[in-house]
Structure formats: C-alpha cells, structure tokens
Design a protein around this motif. Structure first.
Motif, PDB file in Angstrom:
ATOM      1  N   LEU A  71       0.869  -1.181   0.000  1.00 47.15           N
ATOM      2  CA  LEU A  71       0.000   0.000   0.000  1.00 47.15           C
ATOM      3  C   LEU A  71       0.901   1.223   0.000  1.00 47.15           C
ATOM      4  O   LEU A  71       1.666   1.444   0.942  1.00 47.15           O
ATOM      5  CB  LEU A  71      -0.910   0.005   1.231  1.00 47.15           C
ATOM      6  CG  LEU A  71      -1.834   1.230   1.390  1.00 47.15           C
ATOM      7  CD1 LEU A  71      -2.815   1.327   0.226  1.00 47.15           C
ATOM      8  CD2 LEU A  71      -2.589   1.167   2.736  1.00 47.15           C
ATOM      9  N   TYR A  72       0.832   1.999  -1.079  1.00 40.98           N
ATOM     10  CA  TYR A  72       1.668   3.192  -1.228  1.00 40.98           C
ATOM     11  C   TYR A  72       0.846   4.447  -0.967  1.00 40.98           C
ATOM     12  O   TYR A  72      -0.316   4.547  -1.376  1.00 40.98           O
ATOM     13  CB  TYR A  72       2.256   3.264  -2.638  1.00 40.98           C
ATOM     14  CG  TYR A  72       3.589   2.554  -2.773  1.00 40.98           C
ATOM     15  CD1 TYR A  72       4.780   3.267  -2.930  1.00 40.98           C
ATOM     16  CD2 TYR A  72       3.670   1.179  -2.724  1.00 40.98           C
ATOM     17  CE1 TYR A  72       6.004   2.619  -3.041  1.00 40.98           C
ATOM     18  CE2 TYR A  72       4.882   0.508  -2.840  1.00 40.98           C
ATOM     19  CZ  TYR A  72       6.047   1.246  -2.994  1.00 40.98           C
ATOM     20  OH  TYR A  72       7.261   0.597  -3.097  1.00 40.98           O
ATOM     21  N   LEU A  73       1.488   5.400  -0.295  1.00 40.32           N
ATOM     22  CA  LEU A  73       0.909   6.723  -0.072  1.00 40.32           C
ATOM     23  C   LEU A  73       1.814   7.746  -0.735  1.00 40.32           C
ATOM     24  O   LEU A  73       2.978   7.905  -0.351  1.00 40.32           O
ATOM     25  CB  LEU A  73       0.807   7.016   1.433  1.00 40.32           C
ATOM     26  CG  LEU A  73       0.460   8.451   1.823  1.00 40.32           C
ATOM     27  CD1 LEU A  73      -0.930   8.840   1.311  1.00 40.32           C
ATOM     28  CD2 LEU A  73       0.538   8.641   3.338  1.00 40.32           C
TER      29      LEU A  73
ATOM     30  N   ASN B  36      -0.705  -6.752   5.842  1.00 40.72           N
ATOM     31  CA  ASN B  36      -0.853  -8.113   6.372  1.00 40.72           C
ATOM     32  C   ASN B  36      -2.219  -8.698   6.020  1.00 40.72           C
ATOM     33  O   ASN B  36      -2.321  -9.823   5.539  1.00 40.72           O
ATOM     34  CB  ASN B  36      -0.648  -8.122   7.887  1.00 40.72           C
ATOM     35  CG  ASN B  36       0.782  -7.795   8.278  1.00 40.72           C
ATOM     36  OD1 ASN B  36       1.725  -8.152   7.562  1.00 40.72           O
ATOM     37  ND2 ASN B  36       0.956  -7.100   9.390  1.00 40.72           N
ATOM     38  N   ASP B  37      -3.267  -7.937   6.283  1.00 41.99           N
ATOM     39  CA  ASP B  37      -4.622  -8.401   6.013  1.00 41.99           C
ATOM     40  C   ASP B  37      -5.074  -7.814   4.672  1.00 41.99           C
ATOM     41  O   ASP B  37      -5.809  -6.820   4.619  1.00 41.99           O
ATOM     42  CB  ASP B  37      -5.563  -7.976   7.140  1.00 41.99           C
ATOM     43  CG  ASP B  37      -6.921  -8.651   7.072  1.00 41.99           C
ATOM     44  OD1 ASP B  37      -7.238  -9.224   6.013  1.00 41.99           O
ATOM     45  OD2 ASP B  37      -7.655  -8.603   8.073  1.00 41.99           O
TER      46      ASP B  37
ATOM     47  N   ALA C 104      -4.749   5.598   9.077  1.00 37.74           N
ATOM     48  CA  ALA C 104      -4.334   5.048  10.366  1.00 37.74           C
ATOM     49  C   ALA C 104      -3.483   3.807  10.182  1.00 37.74           C
ATOM     50  O   ALA C 104      -2.504   3.595  10.919  1.00 37.74           O
ATOM     51  CB  ALA C 104      -5.559   4.732  11.225  1.00 37.74           C
ATOM     52  N   SER C 105      -3.800   2.977   9.180  1.00 38.81           N
ATOM     53  CA  SER C 105      -3.006   1.779   8.909  1.00 38.81           C
ATOM     54  C   SER C 105      -1.579   2.148   8.527  1.00 38.81           C
ATOM     55  O   SER C 105      -0.625   1.488   8.943  1.00 38.81           O
ATOM     56  CB  SER C 105      -3.649   0.960   7.781  1.00 38.81           C
ATOM     57  OG  SER C 105      -4.916   0.473   8.169  1.00 38.81           O
ATOM     58  N   MET C 106      -1.438   3.219   7.745  1.00 38.41           N
ATOM     59  CA  MET C 106      -0.089   3.675   7.376  1.00 38.41           C
ATOM     60  C   MET C 106       0.667   4.142   8.618  1.00 38.41           C
ATOM     61  O   MET C 106       1.827   3.792   8.817  1.00 38.41           O
ATOM     62  CB  MET C 106      -0.173   4.820   6.367  1.00 38.41           C
ATOM     63  CG  MET C 106      -0.848   4.485   5.053  1.00 38.41           C
ATOM     64  SD  MET C 106       0.039   3.255   4.069  1.00 38.41           S
ATOM     65  CE  MET C 106       1.502   4.166   3.575  1.00 38.41           C
ATOM     66  N   LEU C 107      -0.003   4.912   9.469  1.00 36.79           N
ATOM     67  CA  LEU C 107       0.664   5.452  10.645  1.00 36.79           C
ATOM     68  C   LEU C 107       0.988   4.364  11.661  1.00 36.79           C
ATOM     69  O   LEU C 107       1.994   4.443  12.373  1.00 36.79           O
ATOM     70  CB  LEU C 107      -0.198   6.536  11.291  1.00 36.79           C
ATOM     71  CG  LEU C 107      -0.493   7.750  10.412  1.00 36.79           C
ATOM     72  CD1 LEU C 107      -1.299   8.779  11.176  1.00 36.79           C
ATOM     73  CD2 LEU C 107       0.790   8.361   9.880  1.00 36.79           C
TER      74      LEU C 107
END
Length: 277
Positions: A68-70, A116-117, A152-155
């Motif tokens: 997942l890229y931001l 992961n998920d 939030a997942s990135m952080l």
C-alpha cells in the motif's frame, strides 16, 4: 509525546478535512506514465499484481503485490510500467487537511507498507469505490471513515512518527508556557502575561498558541481550570470557595463558568460523582 503535542492532536484530529475525488480499480495500460509532475492531491495505490515503478523526489521504488503506497501531494513524482505485465491496483486520489495545513505536511507517514490483512484492505477499497459513486449524504461519512482507516493503517506501521510542527523552535516555548500555566492555575493570568513569559508579542503569541493547541490562550486557561476543579471536586472534600481559589477565580465567577461548561453547579457535580461511587 510531549503534552503540547498531545494537545495539538487532540484538538486538531477532529478537524481533519477529507475529500475523495476519485477511487477506482484498474489494470493500467502500457501507456501509464508520467515524469516529474507535482500533484496537488494525495494518492493511495494498493497493488494487486503486476510490475511497474514510482519515483518520489530522487528515489525510485518498485511496488510489489500487497504493498500500500501513499504518495503525498506537493511532491515531485514519476511513474510508469516496466513490462507488459502492468499493475493491477486499487487507487484513489484525495485531499487531507488539518485546518489550513495539508495533513502530510504535519506528520511523517511511510511511503509504503506491506499489508498483512490484504482481504480487509481490498474490501475497504471496494467500499470506497462503491460509496464514491453514490450521491447520498451518508456516502460522504462512509468514505471519510474508510479513508481515515487507511491513513491510520499507514501510521500504525510507520515506526518512528515525527510530528513535524514540533521541530519548530517556537514549540519549546509553547511547551514551556503550557506547563507553566498548568502548574500555576491559582495565579492571575492575562494574554500579555502569558506572552511575556513565552517571550512573544501578544498578537503573535495568540496566533501561535492557537496553531499549537487549537484554541485561544484564555479559553485554554479556563478549560484547564475547569478540569482541575472537576478533579478536586471528585477527589477531595475541599469546599467550593477553596477550590475556586485553587484555580485562581472568584467563587461567583467560578460557579457560573463551571455550570456553563459542565452543565452542573460545582455542588451538583460533586453530588453526582458521590452518588456514582
């Protein structure tokens, strides 16, 4: 995290402004390419399969399935294909601001994480795509909720997250004045006095204080006085006059402000607390 950092995020996190302009799932064509452009929006790429590259500033990355890229706004970017097996990806363009500041100017988020998920994140993107095509008020709430979960997942995976505003040298002075006020609540304060303690002109001090705490100096002072008063009412048998003195207020003004902010008089509040215990 320092107290002022906590205050900053507590006051500002509820003020995040989000907007999803587009969300899609795409098998990118061989012509998918851009060089050294600077978008004014953020992007999420969730790679499902295929190969390609993204370049952020001077560094090139080769995303893998499950990444997942931001890609933050206002950064120089490039992207393109590396073979005929092009990316199959979920993606969205969005803006995220805290007040007038872009969110990712305030915090350091990782460029990418290994999810992961993957099933959960795939479902989140599918929901994001679905709600982005809806024209209802509720769809806006759903999109914001999903986007916040992705951010939030990135952080969560960022390891060391540095809150960028707090590298400002003025932050140390703001941290000092906030701690000073909280340990001297029984004293009389004015904006001029607080500004002098911090070493700033009053007008600049008000602006800076609001930037870091989300509220004005006097409102902050009164909030902290009411918090201390609630604590004293709940944990001690001090009378109302003594508690008013402890928070630096005349008893009549204290009682009126307490009722306005809490919804009970000080004595009623104490009675409610005692009845609960």
């Amino acid at each position: 995290m320092k107290k002022t950092e906590t205050l900053f995020w507590r006051n500002y996190i509820a003020n995040i402004q989000l907007h999803v302009s587009i969300a899609q799932s795409t098998k990118v064509p061989n012509s998918w390419k851009a060089t050294d452009y600077t978008p004014d929006f953020n992007k999420f790429y969730f790679i499902q399969s295929g190969t390609g590259f993204v370049k952020m500033e001077d560094k090139v990355y080769f995303p893998k399935p499950g990444d997942l890229y931001l890609l933050p706004a206002d950064t120089t970017q490039s992207y393109g294909t590396t073979s005929n097996d092009t990316f199959n990806k979920y993606w969205c363009h969005f803006t995220a601001k805290v007040g007038d500041s872009p969110l990712f100017n305030l915090i350091d988020a990782p460029l990418f994480i290994k999810v992961n998920d993957q099933k959960k994140v795939k479902e989140q993107f599918e929901q994001l795509i679905h709600f982005s095509q809806e024209d209802s008020l509720s769809s806006l709430f759903h999109m914001n909720a999903i986007l916040l979960q992705l951010i939030a997942s990135m952080l969560d995976k960022s390891g060391k997250m540095k809150s960028k505003p707090f590298s400002n040298p003025s932050f140390e002075k703001m941290d000092y004045i906030i701690n000073y006020v909280e340990t001297h609540l029984s004293e009389s304060f004015s904006v001029e006095k607080m500004a002098a303690i911090a070493g700033f002109h009053p007008n600049y001090f008000i602006q800076l204080f609001k930037q870091f705490t989300g509220t004005s100096p006097i409102r902050f002072l009164n909030q902290r006085r009411m918090e201390k008063a609630r604590h004293l009412l709940a944990t001690t048998d001090q009378n109302i006059c003594d508690i008013a003195d402890n928070v630096g207020m005349e008893v009549s003004y204290f009682s009126r402000m307490f009722r306005e902010q809490i919804g009970f008089s000080p004595s009623q509040f104490r009675e409610v607390i005692l009845n609960r215990t």
